[in-house]
Design a protein around this motif. Structure first.
Motif, short mmCIF file in Angstrom:
data_model
loop_
_atom_site.label_atom_id
_atom_site.label_comp_id
_atom_site.label_asym_id
_atom_site.label_seq_id
_atom_site.Cartn_x
_atom_site.Cartn_y
_atom_site.Cartn_z
N GLY A 1 7.33 -1.97 -8.27
CA GLY A 1 7.12 -1.89 -6.84
C GLY A 1 8.35 -2.31 -6.05
O GLY A 1 8.69 -1.70 -5.03
N VAL A 2 9.02 -3.35 -6.50
CA VAL A 2 10.26 -3.79 -5.85
C VAL A 2 11.31 -2.68 -5.92
O VAL A 2 12.01 -2.39 -4.93
CB VAL A 2 10.79 -5.09 -6.47
CG1 VAL A 2 12.16 -5.45 -5.90
CG2 VAL A 2 9.81 -6.23 -6.24
N ALA A 3 11.42 -2.05 -7.09
CA ALA A 3 12.37 -0.94 -7.22
C ALA A 3 12.02 0.18 -6.25
O ALA A 3 12.91 0.80 -5.65
CB ALA A 3 12.36 -0.41 -8.65
N ARG A 4 10.74 0.43 -6.06
CA ARG A 4 10.32 1.49 -5.14
C ARG A 4 10.74 1.19 -3.71
O ARG A 4 11.29 2.06 -3.03
CB ARG A 4 8.79 1.66 -5.22
CG ARG A 4 8.21 2.59 -4.16
CD ARG A 4 6.72 2.83 -4.38
NE ARG A 4 5.94 1.61 -4.39
CZ ARG A 4 5.47 1.01 -3.29
NH1 ARG A 4 5.77 1.48 -2.09
NH2 ARG A 4 4.74 -0.09 -3.39
N VAL A 5 10.50 -0.03 -3.24
CA VAL A 5 10.71 -0.32 -1.82
C VAL A 5 12.16 -0.71 -1.49
O VAL A 5 12.57 -0.63 -0.33
CB VAL A 5 9.75 -1.41 -1.32
CG1 VAL A 5 8.31 -0.97 -1.54
CG2 VAL A 5 10.02 -2.76 -1.96
N MET A 6 12.92 -1.15 -2.50
CA MET A 6 14.29 -1.58 -2.23
C MET A 6 15.35 -0.62 -2.75
O MET A 6 16.53 -0.80 -2.46
CB MET A 6 14.53 -2.98 -2.80
CG MET A 6 13.71 -4.05 -2.13
SD MET A 6 14.18 -5.75 -2.58
CE MET A 6 15.77 -5.93 -1.76
N SER A 7 14.93 0.40 -3.50
CA SER A 7 15.92 1.31 -4.08
C SER A 7 15.49 2.75 -3.99
O SER A 7 16.13 3.58 -3.35
CB SER A 7 16.18 0.93 -5.54
OG SER A 7 17.14 1.78 -6.12
N GLU A 8 14.36 3.08 -4.61
CA GLU A 8 13.97 4.49 -4.75
C GLU A 8 13.65 5.15 -3.42
O GLU A 8 14.20 6.21 -3.10
CB GLU A 8 12.78 4.59 -5.71
CG GLU A 8 13.11 4.12 -7.12
CD GLU A 8 11.90 3.83 -7.98
OE1 GLU A 8 12.08 3.39 -9.13
OE2 GLU A 8 10.76 4.06 -7.49
N ARG A 9 12.74 4.57 -2.66
CA ARG A 9 12.35 5.20 -1.40
C ARG A 9 13.47 5.21 -0.36
O ARG A 9 13.67 6.24 0.31
CB ARG A 9 11.09 4.53 -0.83
CG ARG A 9 9.82 4.97 -1.50
CD ARG A 9 9.55 6.47 -1.30
NE ARG A 9 9.12 6.77 0.05
CZ ARG A 9 9.45 7.89 0.71
NH1 ARG A 9 10.24 8.79 0.15
NH2 ARG A 9 9.00 8.11 1.93
N PRO A 10 14.23 4.12 -0.18
CA PRO A 10 15.31 4.22 0.81
C PRO A 10 16.35 5.27 0.44
O PRO A 10 16.87 5.98 1.31
CB PRO A 10 15.91 2.81 0.86
CG PRO A 10 15.35 2.08 -0.30
CD PRO A 10 14.05 2.73 -0.64
N ALA A 11 16.66 5.41 -0.86
CA ALA A 11 17.61 6.45 -1.27
C ALA A 11 17.04 7.84 -0.99
O ALA A 11 17.75 8.74 -0.53
CB ALA A 11 17.95 6.30 -2.75
N GLU A 12 15.76 8.00 -1.25
CA GLU A 12 15.11 9.29 -1.02
C GLU A 12 15.07 9.63 0.46
O GLU A 12 15.37 10.76 0.87
CB GLU A 12 13.70 9.26 -1.61
CG GLU A 12 12.95 10.58 -1.50
CD GLU A 12 11.55 10.49 -2.10
OE1 GLU A 12 10.86 11.53 -2.12
OE2 GLU A 12 11.14 9.38 -2.52
N GLU B 1 0.82 -1.21 0.00
CA GLU B 1 0.00 0.00 0.00
C GLU B 1 0.85 1.26 0.00
O GLU B 1 0.40 2.33 -0.43
CB GLU B 1 -0.90 -0.04 1.23
CG GLU B 1 -1.87 1.11 1.38
CD GLU B 1 -2.65 1.03 2.68
OE1 GLU B 1 -3.25 2.04 3.08
OE2 GLU B 1 -2.65 -0.05 3.31
N GLY B 2 2.09 1.18 0.51
CA GLY B 2 2.94 2.35 0.64
C GLY B 2 2.91 2.96 2.01
O GLY B 2 3.57 3.97 2.27
N VAL B 3 2.15 2.38 2.93
CA VAL B 3 2.17 2.82 4.33
C VAL B 3 3.56 2.57 4.91
O VAL B 3 4.13 3.41 5.60
CB VAL B 3 1.09 2.11 5.14
CG1 VAL B 3 1.27 2.35 6.64
CG2 VAL B 3 -0.29 2.58 4.69
#
Length: 427
Positions: free
Chosen positions: A346-357, A293-295
């Motif tokens: 989605g995997v890219a979002r949670v394992m790369s994009e968001r942690p870098a941000e 969900e992105g929570v």
């Protein structure tokens, strides 16, 4: 340096060739001619931005018998990571500019991944007096994440001051949410399994009350808060509520809390002892849904290697923690991709994009596109492998997945155009 990766599938989509020159992606297309580039035939592999881990324990300085920056970096590269954030609970504690600069320089010298130090919130992780936050932020390490992980910043006044200070620095506090008065002597998740095994219970509320308190503080101050290793359904509910109110809060979940439950404690094997503890199946299901969900914003390994003597002992005396860097992708494939909860974007979002941000790490978590830094991971989604803890790159062997068969393998990791790991070996 020029490389050509043939037939890869960015985000699991149509196959293309990716040309890298120097540190940058310079061309994406089909049927690209190699020219002078080194060719990597990688037909059918999924290409994602290199993974970023917001929560890694590298143990150096002080506990090089469990892990070093070199061995931890090797495990990270083999696991598809191009950057890791190293927690501050070293010996000496990373609570000043000298220690964080040492960690940063060692990471640069090893060169397998970017090692970004996390600075301690309080001196000596004691929760009493703020550490030299400004000096660490202004140091050559450029610290942007502060955490007393392993300990909660339990004093609300100290936490408020830390949030106020880091707001001015453009930084974030990563809180280990644990009300210590509710977990004194606790050994396992408070529930039926702990009662049956005779282990003192660790209530879910110990996590949730701190999360709620700190979300309120961050919201009132307009400061940034990051929740380390969220483990309970109620914890996810708190973050959902806070985000709906506009609080600038993010949260992470570990691979082991997405897959394992407290049922594994039946044999009293200390490899399953972790802080916070493994929870119930209902919590695992809620965490998966919150991540989709992105929570919950990202997956963070909480890679916590321990020397043999700290794990090969009775349950009560064992140190909490598990290895995670080389198995994280596989656990995410098992729990999130094969269940249909996440696609490869989605995997890219949670394992790369968001942690870098969240960590303010420039150059990582960027799209796979011409002109972007060549930080990449290429993975085989159809492959399976059997985890052998003794064969992992970490000095320690405390993996809860030892002997388990897991899906998805990392084939190639690329850091700024340089291949750091390839086909299960360091390049």
């Amino acid at each position: 340096m020029s490389s050509l990766f043939k037939g890869v599938r960015p985000y699991g989509e149509d196959p293309v060739d990716i040309r890298v020159e120097g540190e940058v992606i310079t061309e994406i297309g089909t049927g690209l001619e190699p020219g002078e580039a080194r060719v990597y035939e990688r037909d059918g592999l999924v290409a994602l931005p290199g993974f970023v881990d917001l929560h890694t324990h590298l143990r150096e300085p002080g506990r090089e018998d469990a892990e070093t920056i070199e061995s931890g970096s090797a495990a990270a590269a083999l696991g598809g990571y191009t950057a890791v954030f190293a927690m501050a609970n070293t010996d000496p504690v990373a609570d000043n500019d000298l220690v964080v600069e040492h960690v940063h320089r060692r990471g640069q010298a090893v060169g397998l991944v970017d090692v970004q130090p996390i600075g301690a919130v309080t001196v000596g992780l004691r929760g009493e007096r703020l550490a030299e936050l400004g000096a660490m932020a202004r140091s050559s390490a450029g610290v942007r994440v502060f955490s007393d992980d392993g300990h909660c910043v339990a004093d609300p006044l100290v936490m408020r001051r830390a949030l106020e200070y880091t707001k001015g620095l453009g930084a974030v506090i990563a809180q280990h949410a644990e009300e210590p008065r509710l977990t004194a002597g606790a050994q396992a998740h408070e529930g039926a399994n702990a009662a049956r095994l005779g282990l003192a219970g660790w209530p879910a509320a110990a996590e949730e009350v701190i999360l709620a308190r700190d979300c309120l503080l961050a919201g009132q101050l307009g400061a940034r808060l990051h929740a380390c290793h969220v483990t309970t359904e109620g914890g996810a509910d708190v973050l959902r509520w806070a985000k709906a109110r506009g609080v600038e809060v993010s949260g992470e979940v570990t691979p082991h809390h997405l897959l394992l439950t407290d049922e594994r404690l039946a044999g009293y094997d200390p490899v399953n002892k972790v802080n916070p503890p493994l929870r119930e199946g209902s919590d695992v299901r809620a965490l998966r849904e919150a991540l989709a969900e992105g929570v919950l914003d990202c997956v963070a390994t909480d890679h916590a290697p321990h020397a043999v003597q700290d794990k090969d002992c009775e349950w009560s005396g064992a140190r909490p923690g598990m290895l995670g860097l080389q198995t994280a992708l596989s656990v995410v494939v098992e729990t999130m991709v094969r269940t249909g909860l996440l696609d490869w974007r989605g995997v890219a979002r949670v394992m790369s994009e968001r942690p870098a941000e969240i960590g303010g790490l420039a150059g990582h978590g960027r799209p796979i596109a011409v002109g972007e830094p060549a930080n990449l991971v290429l993975l085989d989604e159809s492959a399976e492998w059997t985890v052998r803890a003794s064969e992992l790159a970490s000095i320690a062997h405390n993996s809860p997945y030892d002997g388990m068969r897991l899906p998805g393998t990392v084939v190639t990791t690329v850091l700024r155009g340089a291949v750091t790991a390839d086909e299960g070996k360091l390049a």
